[in-house]
Design a protein around this motif. Sequence first.
Motif, PDB file in Angstrom:
ATOM      1  N   TYR A  85       0.902  -1.232   0.056  1.00 17.95           N
ATOM      2  CA  TYR A  85       0.003  -0.518   0.128  1.00 17.95           C
ATOM      3  C   TYR A  85       0.635   0.791   0.187  1.00 17.95           C
ATOM      4  N   VAL A  86       0.741   2.317  -0.018  1.00 13.37           N
ATOM      5  CA  VAL A  86       1.389   3.764  -0.109  1.00 13.37           C
ATOM      6  C   VAL A  86       0.727   4.596   0.801  1.00 13.37           C
ATOM      7  N   THR A  87       1.080   5.481   1.399  1.00 15.79           N
ATOM      8  CA  THR A  87       0.979   7.082   1.593  1.00 15.79           C
ATOM      9  C   THR A  87       1.475   7.749   0.707  1.00 15.79           C
ATOM     10  N   GLY A  88       1.054   9.413   0.982  1.00 12.80           N
ATOM     11  CA  GLY A  88       1.730  10.276   0.590  1.00 12.80           C
ATOM     12  C   GLY A  88       0.626  10.622  -0.716  1.00 12.80           C
ATOM     13  N   ASN A  89       0.902   9.810  -1.812  1.00  7.10           N
ATOM     14  CA  ASN A  89       0.158  10.552  -2.851  1.00  7.10           C
ATOM     15  C   ASN A  89      -0.248   8.847  -3.718  1.00  7.10           C
ATOM     16  N   ALA A  90      -1.311   8.730  -4.345  1.00  5.68           N
ATOM     17  CA  ALA A  90      -1.550   7.063  -5.364  1.00  5.68           C
ATOM     18  C   ALA A  90      -0.603   7.131  -5.805  1.00  5.68           C
ATOM     19  N   VAL A  91      -0.575   5.715  -6.390  1.00  8.94           N
ATOM     20  CA  VAL A  91       0.705   5.634  -7.741  1.00  8.94           C
ATOM     21  C   VAL A  91      -0.292   4.950  -8.146  1.00  8.94           C
ATOM     22  N   GLU A  92       0.777   3.915  -9.400  1.00 10.10           N
ATOM     23  CA  GLU A  92       0.449   3.052 -10.579  1.00 10.10           C
ATOM     24  C   GLU A  92       0.851   1.660  -9.748  1.00 10.10           C
ATOM     25  N   VAL A  93       0.206   0.567 -10.065  1.00 10.09           N
ATOM     26  CA  VAL A  93       1.445  -0.863  -9.956  1.00 10.09           C
ATOM     27  C   VAL A  93       0.596  -1.762 -11.154  1.00 10.09           C
TER      28      VAL A  93
END
Length: 87
Positions: free
Chosen positions: A72-80
Amino acid sequence: MTRILPLGAKAALATGDSNATTVGNATVVRVLSNAGAAVVVRIDSDDNVIGSFTTVSGTADLVEKNASDKIYVTGNAVEVSKVGFTN
């Protein structure tokens, strides 16, 4: 240069641990950060943190993990994307 083999469609990953995903049980995940820096967190199937790192905006990183591990991520969304390596 490392060559990667796409194994699944890219998907947006919103921030927050409630969005943790195995990315289709991937063992290698390409993480693309276009919206700003993000912290990528790897957790096991029991939600214990295994490790984390900060990705810089405009970069792509490859994360190796066990198929049952989630990210999972924090801060900003990403593409996986689920990917593999080729020779």
